[in-house]
Scaffold this motif. Structure first.
Motif, PDB file in Angstrom:
ATOM      1  N   SER A  27       0.898  -1.204  -0.025  1.00 30.02           N
ATOM      2  CA  SER A  27       0.135  -0.095   0.209  1.00 30.02           C
ATOM      3  C   SER A  27       0.811   1.481  -0.019  1.00 30.02           C
ATOM      4  N   ILE A  28       0.282   2.193  -0.630  1.00 32.98           N
ATOM      5  CA  ILE A  28       0.856   3.653  -0.487  1.00 32.98           C
ATOM      6  C   ILE A  28       1.475   4.057   1.079  1.00 32.98           C
ATOM      7  N   ALA A  29       0.365   3.870   1.833  1.00 41.53           N
ATOM      8  CA  ALA A  29       0.836   4.129   3.420  1.00 41.53           C
ATOM      9  C   ALA A  29       1.831   3.197   4.006  1.00 41.53           C
ATOM     10  N   PHE A  34       7.602   3.322   5.539  1.00 42.24           N
ATOM     11  CA  PHE A  34       8.949   2.778   5.380  1.00 42.24           C
ATOM     12  C   PHE A  34      10.019   3.928   5.000  1.00 42.24           C
ATOM     13  N   ILE A  35       9.588   4.793   4.377  1.00 44.45           N
ATOM     14  CA  ILE A  35      10.436   5.932   4.106  1.00 44.45           C
ATOM     15  C   ILE A  35      10.641   6.592   5.413  1.00 44.45           C
ATOM     16  N   GLU A  36       9.598   6.948   6.307  1.00 46.30           N
ATOM     17  CA  GLU A  36      10.014   7.515   7.476  1.00 46.30           C
ATOM     18  C   GLU A  36      10.826   6.693   8.394  1.00 46.30           C
ATOM     19  N   THR A  51      13.982   5.209  -4.823  1.00 49.78           N
ATOM     20  CA  THR A  51      13.421   5.018  -5.993  1.00 49.78           C
ATOM     21  C   THR A  51      12.176   4.298  -6.154  1.00 49.78           C
ATOM     22  N   THR A  52      11.066   4.625  -6.609  1.00 46.40           N
ATOM     23  CA  THR A  52       9.960   4.072  -6.848  1.00 46.40           C
ATOM     24  C   THR A  52       9.082   4.384  -8.213  1.00 46.40           C
ATOM     25  N   PRO A  67      -0.379  -5.461  -4.968  1.00 46.37           N
ATOM     26  CA  PRO A  67       1.036  -5.952  -5.100  1.00 46.37           C
ATOM     27  C   PRO A  67       2.319  -4.834  -5.528  1.00 46.37           C
ATOM     28  N   THR A  68       1.831  -3.984  -6.558  1.00 49.42           N
ATOM     29  CA  THR A  68       2.699  -2.855  -6.986  1.00 49.42           C
ATOM     30  C   THR A  68       1.594  -1.743  -6.795  1.00 49.42           C
ATOM     31  N   VAL A  69       2.206  -0.610  -6.041  1.00 45.62           N
ATOM     32  CA  VAL A  69       1.201   0.535  -5.745  1.00 45.62           C
ATOM     33  C   VAL A  69       2.112   1.719  -6.793  1.00 45.62           C
TER      34      VAL A  69
END
Length: 81
Positions: A27-29, A34-36, A51-52, A67-69
């Motif tokens: 999910s985007i959330a 993860f970034i945080e 990268t994303t 599976p891929t957002v």
């Protein structure tokens, strides 16, 4: 390492880098979480680069909870703020 549960022992690094991985957390959330969380791996002054997949064609609809957002500018502005 499970990107949803980064061990506290992974800390004090100069650099954290992920390549096209955070869009596969479900999910985007979870990707934004993860970034945080990845910032805790850095020492003061350290740099994180991620990268994303990026949806630049549509500012309203995107793929989430899959599976891929596909992240959008608004998601990165949210984490920036």
């Amino acid at each position: 390492v499970d990107m949803r549960d980064i061990p506290a022992s992974l800390s004090g690094f100069d650099f954290c880098w992920s390549i096209c991985a955070l869009e596969h957390l479900g999910s985007i959330a979870q990707g934004l979480d993860f970034i945080e969380a990845s910032l805790a791996t850095l020492k003061p002054g350290g740099v994180a680069v991620h990268t994303t997949e990026y949806n630049f064609l549509d500012d309203e609809r995107t793929v989430d909870n899959w599976p891929t957002v596909l992240f959008q500018r608004a998601h990165f502005m949210e984490i920036h703020d």
